[in-house]
Design an enzyme around this catalytic site. Structure first.
Site, PDB file in Angstrom:
ATOM      1  N   LYS A  18       0.887  -1.187   0.007  1.00  0.00           N
ATOM      2  CA  LYS A  18      -0.119  -0.051   0.135  1.00  0.00           C
ATOM      3  C   LYS A  18       0.865   1.320  -0.064  1.00  0.00           C
ATOM      4  O   LYS A  18       2.000   1.353   0.421  1.00  0.00           O
ATOM      5  CB  LYS A  18      -0.928  -0.061   1.070  1.00  0.00           C
ATOM      6  CG  LYS A  18      -0.410  -0.327   2.586  1.00  0.00           C
ATOM      7  CD  LYS A  18       0.218   1.177   3.178  1.00  0.00           C
ATOM      8  CE  LYS A  18       1.007   1.102   4.634  1.00  0.00           C
ATOM      9  NZ  LYS A  18       1.619   2.208   4.806  1.00  0.00           N
ATOM     10  N   ASP A 146      -2.409  -2.097   9.676  1.00  0.00           N
ATOM     11  CA  ASP A 146      -2.584  -2.050   8.255  1.00  0.00           C
ATOM     12  C   ASP A 146      -3.088  -3.379   7.545  1.00  0.00           C
ATOM     13  O   ASP A 146      -3.382  -3.361   6.497  1.00  0.00           O
ATOM     14  CB  ASP A 146      -1.155  -1.545   7.615  1.00  0.00           C
ATOM     15  CG  ASP A 146      -0.879  -0.453   7.774  1.00  0.00           C
ATOM     16  OD1 ASP A 146      -1.510   0.466   7.996  1.00  0.00           O
ATOM     17  OD2 ASP A 146       0.557  -0.083   7.908  1.00  0.00           O
TER      18      ASP A 146
END
EC number: 2.7.1.148
Length: 312
Positions: A18, A146
């Site tokens: 990401k 995350d």
């Protein structure tokens, strides 16, 4: 995110890394953590997890990057993910994991979180434990802030510790060029540097938001699919402390912008620097220029899907 209803003998799952296109960090809380508001975008760098049945829990690594410094013991995040799923479902038995890594290690791109996400999905399929999407997301949140986004993918807003997700519309494809540092930066050190900076300059800066928010301009740029708009609003509260701890990142940012990047940003706590390009041709030219400067460079696009089963 999908899982199979029946158990398999071997499963291959994949999850993406990401980029934080926006990251606002709230004030330090009494528990030592910070609330954040971040706009995540999943990009086309992947962690591939191959899970096979075993009596115990073990992991080995391969892939395009040097994995020699990764732990293979019980504190490895993928092993913790497998054990957590087994414990929460009452599954008896273990798993051997082979992880092919393409996301930079300790680079602020969520590689370890992607390992955990793909492991949860792979083991759920391997063992036939049939967890729902929400159940897997909740398990992911226990492992790290995350991990839920690595399961979900796409583009999303993360609040709380970053693990409370709401999807965000992103039109089209964004072109990213990533400059990979040869060193890691400790996430706790970066947050600690941010806290020290805020304390030193408390009289000169606005106090940190108790409830941080993503700027509306970021959401508008993502919805429009306009890289020029997005370049104007890229933001990371952790960038200044990361640059303080690793001053060479400033030179990398300058080099990218001198060679055609619309903008550059330290991804998460760093030290990966993500450059946004206007289109594919510009991204290729930037990749060549940065490579000529002897930087390790990877090109990626986003958004992409979250964790999914490839075979199994």
């Amino acid at each position: 995110m999908t899982s199979a209803a029946t158990s398999s003998d071997a499963v291959h799952a994949r999850a993406p890394g990401k980029i934080n296109v926006s990251l606002t960090v709230g004030a330090l809380q009494e528990d030592g953590y910070h609330d954040v508001a971040t706009a995540y975008q999943a990009v086309s760098l992947y962690e591939d997890v191959y899970a096979t049945r075993s009596d115990g829990f073990s992991v080995e690594f391969g892939g395009s990057i040097d994995t020699s410094r990764l732990t293979t013991g019980g504190d490895n995040l993928a092993i913790r993910a497998a054990r957590l799923l087994a414990r929460s479902t009452g599954h008896r038995g273990g798993v051997h994991l082979r992880i092919e890594k393409d996301v930079p290690i300790a680079g602020g791109m969520g590689g370890g979180s992607a390992d955990a996400a793909a492991t949860l999905l792979a083991c759920d399929t391997l063992w036939g434990t049939e967890r729902t999407r929400d159940q897997l997301l909740a398990l992911g949140a226990e492992l790290g802030a995350d991990v839920p986004f690595a399961l979900a993918g796409g583009t999303a807003i993360g609040t709380g510790r970053g693990d409370r997700l709401s999807p965000a519309l992103a039109k089209g494809t964004f072109q990213w060029v990533l400059a990979i540092a040869e060193f890691g930066v400790s996430t706790p050190d970066v947050y600690g540097e941010l806290d020290k900076h805020r304390e030193r300059h408390a009289q000169d800066i606005f106090p940190a938001q108790q409830i941080p928010q993503v700027d509306s301009g970021v959401l508008q740029a993502l919805r429009a699919g306009d890289p020029h708009m997005l370049a104007e609003v890229l933001h990371n509260d952790l960038q200044a402390p990361a640059l303080h701890l690793a001053p060479g990142l400033g030179e990398v940012l300058q080099l990218g912008e001198e060679n055609g990047a619309l903008a550059g940003i330290v991804s998460g706590s760093g030290p990966t620097v993500a450059f946004l390009a206007s289109d594919l041709d510009s991204a290729l030219e930037l990749q060549i220029a940065l490579s000529a400067a002897r930087l390790q460079v990877i090109r990626a696009t986003g958004p992409v899907h979250g964790a999914r089963i490839i075979t199994g």
